[in-house]
Design a protein around this motif. Structure first.
Motif, PDB file in Angstrom:
ATOM      1  N   CYS A   1       5.323 -51.090  11.988  1.00 34.74           N
ATOM      2  CA  CYS A   1       6.550 -51.299  12.759  1.00 34.74           C
ATOM      3  C   CYS A   1       6.251 -51.900  14.137  1.00 34.74           C
TER       4      CYS A   1
ATOM      5  N   ARG B   1       9.884 -53.070  10.576  1.00 31.03           N
ATOM      6  CA  ARG B   1      10.475 -51.766  10.896  1.00 31.03           C
ATOM      7  C   ARG B   1      10.652 -50.891   9.662  1.00 31.03           C
ATOM      8  N   HIS B   2      10.645 -49.598   9.879  1.00 27.31           N
ATOM      9  CA  HIS B   2      10.869 -48.613   8.814  1.00 27.31           C
ATOM     10  C   HIS B   2      12.362 -48.530   8.511  1.00 27.31           C
TER      11      HIS B   2
ATOM     12  N   VAL C   1      11.602 -47.949  14.679  1.00 26.52           N
ATOM     13  CA  VAL C   1      10.193 -47.963  15.047  1.00 26.52           C
ATOM     14  C   VAL C   1       9.739 -46.519  15.231  1.00 26.52           C
TER      15      VAL C   1
END
Length: 107
Positions: free
Chosen positions: A45, A50-51, A37
């Motif tokens: 995110c 989420r990334h 995040v």
């Protein structure tokens, strides 16, 4: 040992090893994908998407260390790790030849 005393397969493996060790880039480690995040307000995110980012993991004197890999370096680092593993496989093949020689000598 002289080249003429080697079995053909060993000569081939050693040639590949020499080429890889001298001319290829290689790196010991494992690559893993992490999800995190960023904390920016309104970012995806924050909604649960989420990334993803890459991390290189490597043990150093029994301790695990990690290094963030920028996206633009991902392919390059993956090739380095792949090359390192290929070198290990070739070394194992050569090692088997010498294991057999040593075993035959004992018998």
């Amino acid at each position: 040992m002289r080249r003429s005393q080697m079995v053909p397969a060993e000569r081939g493996w050693r040639a590949q090893l020499s080429k890889a060790v001298h001319w290829q880039e290689y790196l010991r480690g494992s690559i893993s994908v992490r999800k995190g995040v960023c904390g920016k307000p309104g970012c995806k995110c924050g909604r649960g998407e989420r990334h993803e980012h890459l991390v290189l993991q490597q043990s150093d004197n029994g301790k695990m260390r990690q290094l963030y890999i920028p996206k633009e370096w991902g392919g390059r680092v993956r090739r380095w790790v792949k090359e390192y593993r290929a070198i290990l496989k070739l070394m194992d093949k050569v090692s088997v030849v010498y294991w057999r020689r040593l075993k035959e000598r004992e018998e």
